[in-house]
Scaffold this motif. Structure first.
Motif, mmCIF file in Angstrom:
data_model
loop_
_atom_site.group_PDB
_atom_site.id
_atom_site.type_symbol
_atom_site.label_atom_id
_atom_site.label_comp_id
_atom_site.label_asym_id
_atom_site.label_seq_id
_atom_site.Cartn_x
_atom_site.Cartn_y
_atom_site.Cartn_z
ATOM 1 N N ALA A 149 33.105 68.125 78.356
ATOM 2 C CA ALA A 149 32.797 69.458 77.834
ATOM 3 C C ALA A 149 31.652 69.420 76.825
ATOM 4 O O ALA A 149 30.750 70.272 76.856
ATOM 5 N N ARG A 150 31.664 68.436 75.937
ATOM 6 C CA ARG A 150 30.626 68.393 74.900
ATOM 7 C C ARG A 150 29.260 68.035 75.478
ATOM 8 O O ARG A 150 28.228 68.460 74.952
ATOM 9 N N GLU A 151 29.227 67.267 76.558
ATOM 10 C CA GLU A 151 27.949 66.932 77.194
ATOM 11 C C GLU A 151 27.419 68.110 78.010
ATOM 12 O O GLU A 151 26.210 68.377 78.028
ATOM 13 N N THR B 238 35.319 71.449 83.206
ATOM 14 C CA THR B 238 34.937 70.315 82.383
ATOM 15 C C THR B 238 36.177 69.504 82.024
ATOM 16 O O THR B 238 37.310 69.919 82.285
ATOM 17 N N THR B 239 35.955 68.349 81.418
ATOM 18 C CA THR B 239 37.050 67.497 80.971
ATOM 19 C C THR B 239 36.830 67.128 79.511
ATOM 20 O O THR B 239 35.725 67.251 78.975
ATOM 21 N N GLY C 160 41.489 72.088 73.824
ATOM 22 C CA GLY C 160 41.155 73.009 74.897
ATOM 23 C C GLY C 160 39.704 72.781 75.250
ATOM 24 O O GLY C 160 38.828 72.740 74.380
ATOM 25 N N ARG C 161 39.416 72.625 76.544
ATOM 26 C CA ARG C 161 38.063 72.227 76.927
ATOM 27 C C ARG C 161 37.040 73.325 76.655
ATOM 28 O O ARG C 161 35.870 73.042 76.401
ATOM 29 N N ASN C 162 37.455 74.590 76.697
ATOM 30 C CA ASN C 162 36.499 75.664 76.431
ATOM 31 C C ASN C 162 36.163 75.768 74.952
ATOM 32 O O ASN C 162 34.998 75.996 74.590
#
Length: 426
Positions: free
Chosen positions: A285-287, A318-319, A329-331
């Motif tokens: 998710a952050r990438e 995303t993961t 939470g990925r979002n």
């Protein structure tokens, strides 16, 4: 955030337009098959299963009965199709009970009978019956470890499928010789019906060796019992061309693309050029957030690939590789990383939500971001970088009052992201 800002209102409008476009009550009816000569049995599993059952009951001509499994809190009132609520993302005893009862329900059907299968994301956990020799606790622990490892949902479901007595087409075998029609609300990148909920009625062609490879890739040790199942050819899932499955069919009735198309139409009506990146984005998710920030910056600074005002739209799943102890939470993680990457860039606002209404295991669907988010957090004594390191996106946005809370939506086409880039001031 100014909770009455036009940007916030527009982002929420886009999200709700996306949800409306993938609501089973709105999209399922045209895909119903004609009634059979014999009985019609409805089965299914997933976060949208109860809503899909409602839609079937509203439009089906003739007698109907059946059973579907959904996540706790995602049920809906039905008259003829029983709804069981069970554990997600980690299966529980109710998941096993649902699987056992579903198998029993479809056994003994004839060739004039029809099985209408309603599948959506979440079904892998909600319909859980371990292969012979494996306990539910073993499978549950493997699921937990895979979820925390950063494995993609397709990889996780590959393992689940080959350790199951019901997935990978095995449920369809139990229905034989009845015909099976599977209606799918897709939460997977690429929208392969065999991948959604690990395909209880649709074999995907993967092998047990593929499941072993996933476990090895993420360094997850397996017990002798698990290894024995994965190496036993007699327990293998049916092949794609298995003669007993001929005549069955499946159709995707709602997907991330449908949601993004609806949001794009709403954006266009509001005077913003929509830019759909993809409905099948995967990765950390952050990438993914860093890439989205770069695209927003290119739009704002250079008018490429479209000029502002525009809305950048994307979906997929995303993961998050869990390293911290925060509430994630990925979002929320995506948005927190996006905020850090944008550094308060003027004119950029965003929303990221899970279309099922639950971001991970929290009580929110996602959150909203504005150019002042980092500054407001600093004033409140909230360190964005530290929260990201702790996988604590939920707490970051909760402190700002910027969580999006919808409750269960009873649909599920996975992540929805919209980044609004305003035109530069004259």
């Amino acid at each position: 955030m100014n909770h009455t800002s036009p940007q916030r209102a527009l982002l929420l409008q886009l999200f709700h337009s996306a949800l409306a476009a993938v609501d089973p009550l709105a999209v399922l009816a045209p895909h119903l098959p004609p009634p059979p000569k014999g009985r019609t049995i409805v089965i299914g599993a997933g976060k949208a299963a109860a809503r899909m059952a409602q839609a079937v009951e509203q439009h089906w001509q003739g007698e109907i009965a059946g059973l579907v499994a959904t996540r706790y809190g995602h049920g809906a009132p039905t008259r003829h199709i029983e709804v069981i609520e069970a554990g997600h993302p980690v299966p529980d005893d109710a998941s096993t009970t649902a699987a056992q009862r579903m198998l029993a329900l479809v056994r003994g059907l004839g060739e004039d009978d029809l099985v209408l299968c309603l599948m959506s994301g979440g079904g892998s956990a909600l319909l859980s019956l371990p292969a012979p020799g494996i306990t539910l606790d073993e499978k549950r622990e493997l699921t937990r470890r895979l979820l925390a490892s950063g494995a993609r949902i397709g990889e996780i479901n590959c393992v689940r499928r080959h350790l199951s007595a019901i997935k990978g087409g095995r449920l369809a075998l139990a229905c034989h010789p009845a015909r099976v029609v599977t209606l799918v609300v897709s939460d997977v990148p690429g929208d392969d019906p065999a991948v959604v909920a690990s395909g209880p009625t649709i074999p995907d062609g993967s092998r047990a060796a593929d499941a072993l490879a996933v476990l090895g890739k993420y360094g997850i040790a397996v017990s002798p019992a698990v290894r024995a199942v994965l190496e036993d050819a007699a327990l293998a899932a049916p092949a794609i061309d298995d003669a007993r499955l001929r005549g069955n069919r499946s159709v995707v009735i709602a997907s991330a693309q449908h949601a993004l198309d609806a949001a794009a139409s709403a954006a266009r009506a509001a005077g913003y050029t929509p830019l759909i990146l993809s409905g099948s984005i995967e990765g950390e998710a952050r990438e993914v957030a860093i890439v989205h920030a770069g695209i927003a910056r290119q739009v704002a600074c250079h008018g490429q690939p479209v000029a502002a005002p525009c809305v950048i739209l994307s979906g997929g799943e995303t993961t998050v590789t869990v390293r911290g102890g925060g509430r994630g939470g990925r979002n929320a993680e995506f948005l927190l990383a996006l905020a850090i990457a944008l550094k308060g860039m003027a004119g950029v606002h965003a929303i990221a939500c899970d279309t099922d209404g639950i971001d991970g295991t929290e009580d929110n669907a996602g959150a909203l971001l504005d150019p002042q988010s980092l500054a407001r957090a600093a004033l409140a004594g909230v360190d964005a970088g530290a929260r990201l390191l702790d996988n604590d996106g939920y707490s970051f946005f909760a402190a700002l009052g910027d969580l999006v809370v919808t409750g269960p939506t009873r649909t599920n086409v996975n992540d929805f992201r919209a980044i609004l880039v305003e035109a530069p001031a004259d």
